[in-house]
Design a protein around this motif. Structure first.
Motif, mmCIF file in Angstrom:
data_model
loop_
_atom_site.group_PDB
_atom_site.id
_atom_site.type_symbol
_atom_site.label_atom_id
_atom_site.label_comp_id
_atom_site.label_asym_id
_atom_site.label_seq_id
_atom_site.Cartn_x
_atom_site.Cartn_y
_atom_site.Cartn_z
ATOM 1 N N TYR A 177 -55.349 -2.316 -11.722
ATOM 2 C CA TYR A 177 -55.263 -2.748 -13.148
ATOM 3 C C TYR A 177 -54.161 -4.202 -13.686
ATOM 4 N N ARG A 178 -53.353 -4.236 -12.556
ATOM 5 C CA ARG A 178 -52.262 -5.132 -12.969
ATOM 6 C C ARG A 178 -52.998 -6.506 -13.484
ATOM 7 N N ILE A 179 -52.334 -6.828 -14.982
ATOM 8 C CA ILE A 179 -52.684 -8.012 -15.672
ATOM 9 C C ILE A 179 -51.875 -9.239 -15.564
ATOM 10 N N ASP A 180 -52.439 -10.494 -16.180
ATOM 11 C CA ASP A 180 -51.352 -11.801 -15.165
ATOM 12 C C ASP A 180 -52.946 -12.572 -16.756
ATOM 13 N N ASN A 181 -52.250 -13.930 -15.989
ATOM 14 C CA ASN A 181 -53.060 -14.689 -17.681
ATOM 15 C C ASN A 181 -54.116 -14.900 -17.189
ATOM 16 N N ASN A 182 -54.881 -14.579 -15.391
ATOM 17 C CA ASN A 182 -56.342 -14.761 -15.247
ATOM 18 C C ASN A 182 -56.830 -12.944 -15.052
ATOM 19 N N SER A 183 -56.575 -12.368 -16.159
ATOM 20 C CA SER A 183 -57.130 -10.970 -15.734
ATOM 21 C C SER A 183 -57.286 -10.233 -16.819
ATOM 22 N N ASN B 81 -64.129 -2.470 -20.944
ATOM 23 C CA ASN B 81 -64.296 -1.267 -20.568
ATOM 24 C C ASN B 81 -64.252 0.022 -19.027
ATOM 25 N N ASP B 82 -63.306 -0.017 -19.081
ATOM 26 C CA ASP B 82 -62.291 0.366 -17.335
ATOM 27 C C ASP B 82 -62.139 -0.452 -16.327
ATOM 28 N N ILE B 83 -63.269 -1.616 -16.694
ATOM 29 C CA ILE B 83 -63.136 -2.556 -15.636
ATOM 30 C C ILE B 83 -62.068 -4.051 -15.769
ATOM 31 N N HIS B 84 -61.460 -3.633 -13.686
ATOM 32 C CA HIS B 84 -60.598 -5.159 -14.264
ATOM 33 C C HIS B 84 -61.205 -6.195 -13.354
ATOM 34 N N PHE B 85 -60.975 -6.999 -14.512
ATOM 35 C CA PHE B 85 -61.478 -8.407 -14.030
ATOM 36 C C PHE B 85 -60.414 -9.420 -14.106
#
Length: 507
Positions: free
Chosen positions: A350-356, A360-364
């Motif tokens: 579930y790493r986060i960047d500019n597009n993520s 609700n515990d779902i990584h987009f």
């Protein structure tokens, strides 16, 4: 249907040549290998020479009967074991009372109505022959008609070498290795053996022999004007059938569930069509619902994966969301998501960047280019008939060029061309392959009904372009000579497989 004529001449008393007792034994081992290795009906294997004697009249009668008995869908195998030699007008096969020009035999067999013919010569100087030009693919014909049509000649030695008897068996050396290759079960793929794999294995056996026996060298020769290669069906093949999941609800369609399992993780990729313009919050709710539906699904690529994961819950589920079928076909998604179970490292997944973002515990992972790509795709979908015509034209050129490359490469393997000469010859072909390959990559986007066919053509085009990489002076320093051969052999094999795949797709 496979039909064969197997000839062994042992008795040369009439023409005062040395008798070859092992040649009549070759008849039996070749016949048995055609039956056991290629699943030929024994009644379709005719033999001459059981007594050691084969006269010219008997030979011509048997050859004529073979030609007359064949139909347009048959494969014909002609095998000869005996004396051979070069006379002023070319190579000849010697019978008990006569000599017949090898080229005349090949030309007569070529006139047979059978789709393909294989000539196998186990005799001295048998590589002293030529063939017509390599296969040409006509734009108006189907790949199914082209692939495997023509003839191939497999000779036991080059134009100046002798062919020997086996030192430990009462048969000839070449025929011993030929039968081993015909019977080998490890070259069976999807229930089939190919002529290419049989000949490659035969070449390997003789290469090993030559390294151990430098004073009795036999360099086999392979030449063909055949399109592609021949595939022999030798056993029943029952492909593993991957289960298909399709479900339509009020809000979405589960279009496909694809297995991505590894040795340590059970994973699925789910392709989803959204039926309404949902927010990401709403998509996350649907995502959990989809995960619950598919995480215990039984969708696998093979038996091993099924035994490993059946009945277990998925560790990861990737969902790809589009708005219509064209999005799925063109792999253009509004977003893709990742769900992992509690045993996984969520900090990693579930790493986060500019597009993520996590909802609700779902990584987009949000595809900001979605709308632009969708517009571009819609504006660049080609007319079906025009696209078929252009693709066929390009592929007819590329396949014809590929056959030329393989023909030149075979002469390098035959020892009649140096690597330097091969590169010079290919240097005149590579620019044309580049030209048509880049034309293929620049074609319009295919409509949905052409997608599978177009993708197969693209795969084949890319494989043919790979022929330009190995014997290209620009890249010479990147590979060793042995590595170039290994890479080229793998690409030739892939080319034949791509042709076989394209045969099965009708447009």
């Amino acid at each position: 249907m496979l039909k064969a004529l197997v000839i062994g001449v042992s008795d040369y008393t009439s023409i005062k040549q040395q008798n070859l007792p092992f040649c009549k034994n070759d008849i039996h081992v070749v016949r048995d290998s055609l039956v056991s290795g290629l699943k030929t009906d024994k009644s379709n294997v005719n033999t001459c020479g059981e007594t050691g004697i084969v006269t010219g009249a008997e030979f011509l009668c048997a050859l004529n009967n073979l030609i007359l008995s064949t139909g347009t869908g048959d494969t014909v195998i002609f095998y000869f074991s005996g004396h051979g030699g070069s006379l002023p007008d070319g190579h000849h096969l010697f019978l008990s009372d006569a000599a017949i020009k090898t080229k005349d035999i090949i030309e007569n067999l070529e006139k047979a109505p059978a789709k393909n013919k294989i000539v196998i010569l186990d005799c001295c100087m048998s590589g002293n022959f030529t063939i017509d030009q390599t296969a040409t693919f006509n734009i108006d014909e189907a790949v199914e008609e082209f692939a495997g049509r023509g003839y191939a000649v497999l000779a036991s030695s080059n134009a100046t070498q002798l062919s020997f008897g086996h030192p430990d068996k009462p048969i000839s050396l070449f025929t011993s290795f030929l039968c081993e290759a015909l019977n080998d079960v490890h070259i069976i793929r999807q229930g089939k053996k190919s002529l290419y794999d049989i000949s490659k294995l035969l070449f390997l056996y003789l290469d090993i022999w030559n390294k151990k026996n430098p004073h009795k060298q036999q360099t086999p020769i392979f030449r063909a004007n055949m399109g592609g290669t021949i595939f022999f069906e030798v056993q029943e093949y029952h492909p593993y059938l991957t289960a298909r999941i399709y479900e339509e609800t009020e809000d979405y369609i589960i279009y496909a569930v694809e297995p991505l399992h590894t040795g340590s993780l059970k994973r699925y990729a789910v392709k989803v069509i959204l039926k309404s313009p949902f927010s990401f919050e709403e998509i996350s709710i649907a995502n959990h619902e989809i995960v619950n539906k598919v995480k215990k699904a039984d969708v696998y690529k093979n038996d091993i994966s099924q035994k490993r994961w059946q009945g277990k819950s998925a560790n990861l589920v990737f969902c790809y969301f589009g708005r219509d079928e064209s999005d799925i076909v063109n792999s253009n998604y509004l977003c893709h998501t990742t769900w992992v179970d509690e045993h996984q490292d969520k900090k990693w997944w579930y790493r986060i960047d500019n597009n993520s973002i996590i909802i609700n515990d779902i990584h987009f992972n949000i595809h900001s280019y979605y709308e632009n790509l969708k517009i571009f795709t819609e504006e660049n979908i080609g007319d079906k008939d025009i696209l078929i015509e252009k693709t066929k034209s390009i592929m007819s050129h590329l396949i014809t060029l590929a056959e030329k490359v393989i023909g030149l490469y075979n002469e390098f393997l035959n020892g009649t061309k140096s690597e330097e000469t091969l590169m010079d010859d290919l240097g005149t072909i590579i620019p044309s392959i580049d030209k048509y390959y880049f034309e293929e990559t620049d074609l319009a986007i295919p409509p949905i009904e052409l997608q599978e066919w177009s993708q197969c053509c693209s795969n084949l085009s890319a494989t043919i372009h790979d022929f330009t990489l190995f014997y290209n002076k620009r890249y010479l320093s990147t590979k060793t000579p042995d590595n170039r051969i290994a890479c080229m052999n793998m690409t030739v094999s892939r080319y034949y497989d791509d042709l076989e795949t394209l045969k099965k797709i009708m447009i």
